[in-house]
Structures are given as structure tokens and as C-alpha cells.
Design an enzyme around this catalytic site. Structure first.
Site, PDB file in Angstrom:
ATOM      1  N   HIS A  47      15.458 -74.364 -15.801  1.00  0.00           N
ATOM      2  CA  HIS A  47      16.598 -73.858 -15.043  1.00  0.00           C
ATOM      3  C   HIS A  47      17.833 -73.858 -15.941  1.00  0.00           C
ATOM      4  CE1 HIS A  47      15.042 -74.674 -10.707  1.00  0.00           C
ATOM      5  NE2 HIS A  47      14.028 -74.451 -11.535  1.00  0.00           N
ATOM      6  N   GLU A  49      20.745 -74.983 -15.353  1.00  0.00           N
ATOM      7  CA  GLU A  49      21.451 -76.257 -15.290  1.00  0.00           C
ATOM      8  C   GLU A  49      20.818 -77.298 -16.211  1.00  0.00           C
ATOM      9  OE1 GLU A  49      21.514 -74.547 -10.998  1.00  0.00           O
ATOM     10  OE2 GLU A  49      20.201 -74.487 -12.752  1.00  0.00           O
ATOM     11  N   CYS A  77      19.642 -76.042  -7.028  1.00  0.00           N
ATOM     12  CA  CYS A  77      18.506 -76.505  -6.229  1.00  0.00           C
ATOM     13  C   CYS A  77      18.543 -78.035  -6.216  1.00  0.00           C
ATOM     14  CB  CYS A  77      17.197 -75.992  -6.829  1.00  0.00           C
ATOM     15  SG  CYS A  77      16.732 -76.803  -8.384  1.00  0.00           S
ATOM     16  N   CYS A  80      18.136 -79.672  -9.740  1.00  0.00           N
ATOM     17  CA  CYS A  80      19.295 -79.556 -10.620  1.00  0.00           C
ATOM     18  C   CYS A  80      20.466 -80.389 -10.120  1.00  0.00           C
ATOM     19  CB  CYS A  80      19.679 -78.092 -10.784  1.00  0.00           C
ATOM     20  SG  CYS A  80      18.427 -77.168 -11.707  1.00  0.00           S
TER      21      CYS A  80
END
Length: 135
Positions: A47, A49, A77, A80
Site C-alpha cells: 500500500h 502508506e 484501510c 495502514c
């Protein structure tokens, strides 16, 4: 946030979901950035992040990112958001709200208590040794 949007657009050009993240240090400089790369890396952890946190930790030579602010193009999410908390990032600012109820990928089965005493003892022993003054 504009730089995070630029990163998201670059991710889209690679066929990735367009998400970008930028982490700003306490001094106002960019210490980490990343974009979504789950498809190209074939890694569910890739991801934006997480990439930005990894880079910020390297830049600051610390896993503690106190004083930092993260800018993300999409509401993080649960993974993260948890990573931001674990990294001790002070503030998270996001653009779009994540309206996907399955954004975290569904709910895996959770089971607890397996060899709980053995697992707890590992942690207790570890921290006891850290806190014991040297002779």
C-alpha cells in the site's frame, strides 16, 4: 496533498489503484512517500502508506515517526491506520473517504489462546532483561 495526488496518478498509469501518500517530518520536509503497487509487486502489503512509512523510517533512521504528518489521497484501510499508529505518526490527513466496506479485504477468522503462557513469557522475559540494570 498535491504531491500525494501526483503519486496516485503515477500509480494509475502503472495499472494500480491510484493512491498516494506523503509523510512530512517535524521540520516540514518530505521524509517519505509512496504509491500503491500491489498489482505490480504482487504483494498485498504494498500500500502507498506502508511504502511511505518504510521510506520515512529509513530517512529518519528510526521506527518512531513522532512529529510527522501523513497525507493520503484515500482514507487509510485498517492495516495502514494501524501502521501509522505503530509508527507513532502524530497526524493523518486524507482526501477521499473510503466507501468500500471490504477495503480491508474481509474479515479473517481469529483464534486466540494457543500456547498463550509460552508466548507471554517470551515478552515478559525480553522486557525484564531490558529493564534490568547492568552490574
Amino acid at each position: 496533498m498535491r504531491f500525494a495526488i501526483k503519486l496516485a496518478k503515477e500509480a494509475a498509469k502503472r495499472g494500480e489503484v491510484p493512491i498516494g501518500c506523503v509523510i512530512i517530518g517535524a521540520d516540514g520536509t518530505i521524509v517519505g512517500s509512496g504509491s500503491n503497487s500491489r498489482e505490480t509487486s504482487r504483494n498485498s502489503l504494498a500500500h502507498a502508506e506502508i511504502a511511505a512509512i518504510n521510506e520515512a523510517c529509513t530517512t529518519l533512521n528510526s521506527w518512531r515517526l513522532e512529529g510527522c504528518t501523513a497525507y493520503v489521497t484515500l482514507e487509510p484501510c485498517p492495516m495502514c491506520y494501524g501502521a501509522f499508529a505503530a509508527a507513532r505518526i502524530d497526524r493523518v490527513i486524507y482526501g477521499a473517504t473510503n466507501s468500500n466496506p471490504k477495503a480491508a479485504g474481509g474479515d479473517p477468522e481469529l483464534q486466540s489462546g494457543i500456547l498463550a503462557e509460552d508466548c507471554a513469557e517470551l515478552l515478559t522475559d525480553f522486557f525484564a532483561k531490558l529493564r534490568t540494570p547492568a552490574p
